[in-house]
Design a protein around this motif. Structure first.
Motif, PDB file in Angstrom:
ATOM      1  N   GLN A 108       0.692  -1.208  -0.071  1.00  0.00           N
ATOM      2  CA  GLN A 108       0.044   0.084   0.138  1.00  0.00           C
ATOM      3  C   GLN A 108       0.931   1.292  -0.032  1.00  0.00           C
ATOM      4  O   GLN A 108       1.829   1.497   0.830  1.00  0.00           O
ATOM      5  N   ILE A 109       0.661   2.053  -0.978  1.00  0.00           N
ATOM      6  CA  ILE A 109       1.478   3.224  -1.236  1.00  0.00           C
ATOM      7  C   ILE A 109       1.237   4.129  -0.031  1.00  0.00           C
ATOM      8  O   ILE A 109       2.328   4.926   0.367  1.00  0.00           O
ATOM      9  N   CYS A 110       0.060   4.241   0.728  1.00  0.00           N
ATOM     10  CA  CYS A 110      -0.096   5.014   1.779  1.00  0.00           C
ATOM     11  C   CYS A 110       0.788   4.651   2.977  1.00  0.00           C
ATOM     12  O   CYS A 110       1.017   5.507   3.330  1.00  0.00           O
ATOM     13  N   PHE A 111       0.839   3.415   3.016  1.00  0.00           N
ATOM     14  CA  PHE A 111       1.619   2.920   4.337  1.00  0.00           C
ATOM     15  C   PHE A 111       3.121   3.248   4.143  1.00  0.00           C
ATOM     16  O   PHE A 111       3.888   3.865   4.685  1.00  0.00           O
ATOM     17  N   GLN A 112       3.446   3.232   2.748  1.00  0.00           N
ATOM     18  CA  GLN A 112       4.872   3.429   2.535  1.00  0.00           C
ATOM     19  C   GLN A 112       5.234   5.064   2.743  1.00  0.00           C
ATOM     20  O   GLN A 112       6.257   5.327   3.268  1.00  0.00           O
ATOM     21  N   LEU A 113       4.247   5.939   2.224  1.00  0.00           N
ATOM     22  CA  LEU A 113       4.102   7.482   2.310  1.00  0.00           C
ATOM     23  C   LEU A 113       4.278   7.599   4.137  1.00  0.00           C
ATOM     24  O   LEU A 113       5.069   8.667   4.450  1.00  0.00           O
ATOM     25  N   TYR A 114       3.541   6.962   4.645  1.00  0.00           N
ATOM     26  CA  TYR A 114       3.204   7.289   6.008  1.00  0.00           C
ATOM     27  C   TYR A 114       4.482   6.851   6.756  1.00  0.00           C
ATOM     28  O   TYR A 114       4.957   7.804   7.683  1.00  0.00           O
ATOM     29  N   THR A 115       5.132   5.704   6.569  1.00  0.00           N
ATOM     30  CA  THR A 115       6.477   5.581   7.222  1.00  0.00           C
ATOM     31  C   THR A 115       7.550   6.396   6.812  1.00  0.00           C
ATOM     32  O   THR A 115       8.124   6.845   7.734  1.00  0.00           O
ATOM     33  N   ALA A 116       7.649   6.574   5.665  1.00  0.00           N
ATOM     34  CA  ALA A 116       8.579   7.521   5.306  1.00  0.00           C
ATOM     35  C   ALA A 116       8.692   8.634   5.603  1.00  0.00           C
ATOM     36  O   ALA A 116       9.577   9.348   6.015  1.00  0.00           O
ATOM     37  N   SER A 117       7.456   9.494   5.669  1.00  0.00           N
ATOM     38  CA  SER A 117       7.195  10.645   6.382  1.00  0.00           C
ATOM     39  C   SER A 117       7.665  10.785   7.716  1.00  0.00           C
ATOM     40  O   SER A 117       8.431  11.607   8.334  1.00  0.00           O
ATOM     41  N   LYS A 118       7.416   9.820   8.484  1.00  0.00           N
ATOM     42  CA  LYS A 118       7.700   9.699  10.212  1.00  0.00           C
ATOM     43  C   LYS A 118       9.065   9.627  10.264  1.00  0.00           C
ATOM     44  O   LYS A 118       9.614  10.181  10.924  1.00  0.00           O
ATOM     45  N   LEU A 161       6.401  13.318  -5.725  1.00  0.00           N
ATOM     46  CA  LEU A 161       5.564  13.644  -4.629  1.00  0.00           C
ATOM     47  C   LEU A 161       4.671  14.837  -4.971  1.00  0.00           C
ATOM     48  O   LEU A 161       3.231  14.872  -4.620  1.00  0.00           O
TER      49      LEU A 161
END
Lengths: 150, 150
Positions: B10-20, B133
């Motif tokens: 899920q791209i959303c998960f990758q975005l979420y962890t990358a951002s964190k 992005l």
DNA sequence: AACAATTAAGTTGTGCACAATTTAAATTAT
DNA sequence: ATAATTTAAATTGTGCACAACTTAATTGTT
């Protein structure tokens, strides 16, 4: 590399807003499942790997007990999961899906399709983006490694 | 497009962890400036555009008054900014840098360089990632437009 | 001019996210 | 075997992030 203090030039800012806005997209989709985005992530892990302990869960999601403990408590209140101590190691807390939690999976299967539909993205682009995000995370981990070495 | 409930797909998960994780990288860098990451973003806007009102600030950062009001209050307590009502429109609150807030800029100029050094990223890759992005955000906005139309 | 609708901040309440500390169980060292 | 260390969760405290609501100023309408 051009270095300014301009907001829009900072990759971190773009990541931060992209993540927030994508999460916002999930909200109305997850609302009928009675889940927040973070709770949805926990359910995703459990649907993959039921009976995982809190520490492993935290590793997968990069979340610590300070976030997960109350979050799982809420999932218990909703009735999607239950927790118990591991028999072999009493320190560990094991999280397991209830019947309702398992049943919810059927409702959740088309969430990814809905999201990618909203994003209107083709597979090649999707894959490229995933690779980029993985790469950013790798660079971050590499830095972490280098730090730990010295 | 392959659609599964696997977390890592899920791209959303990758975005979420990358951002964190990228935000985590900033923490030790911003600590000597006595700023959280969100406060740093507000300061970036003010160094670009001093005397902006809260609403404009919120637009730039995609944050609402519920987040910004208390955040700015903390920046006032630290002594980096001050606020006052706009003379032409008493509803608007204008945020201005103090001398200390202006002076802090000098300390902050090399933050981006430190971060990209840690990421160990070359300019071409950096630019490509920024474009990706931006594209994700455009797709999100496009969807928002489509929604509003009907 | 008077009233309705809109807009800008602020407040309240909920839920993360994380640092720091505490408690208890399990390992390791002596 | 006992003491010291490590590990797993939980708790406490701070600071976002955002929805929903309130208050006050402005704008639009009649």
């Amino acid at each position: 590399m051009e270095q300014t203090l301009k907001l829009e030039h900072q990759i971190c800012f773009q990541l931060y807003t992209a993540s927030k806005e994508l999460t916002r997209l999930y909200r109305p989709i997850l609302e009928p499942l009675n889940l927040t985005y973070s709770q949805y992530l926990v359910m995703l892990v459990l649907w993959e790997e039921d009976g995982i302990d809190l520490r492993q869960l935290g590793m997968r999601l990069t979340l610590d007990s300070g976030t997960l403990s109350p979050l799982v408590k809420r999932l218990i209140q909703i009735g999607y999961v239950e927790k118990s101590r591991a028999t072999d190691d009493e320190r560990k807390v094991v999280v397991r899906l209830t019947d309702r939690g398992n049943a919810l999976r059927e409702q959740a299967v088309d969430v990814p399709l809905q999201v990618s539909g909203m994003l209107n993205i083709d597979e090649a682009t999707y894959v490229a983006y995933m690779e980029m995000l993985t790469d950013i995370k790798e660079r971050l981990h590499d830095f972490g490694e280098r730090q730990r070495e010295q």
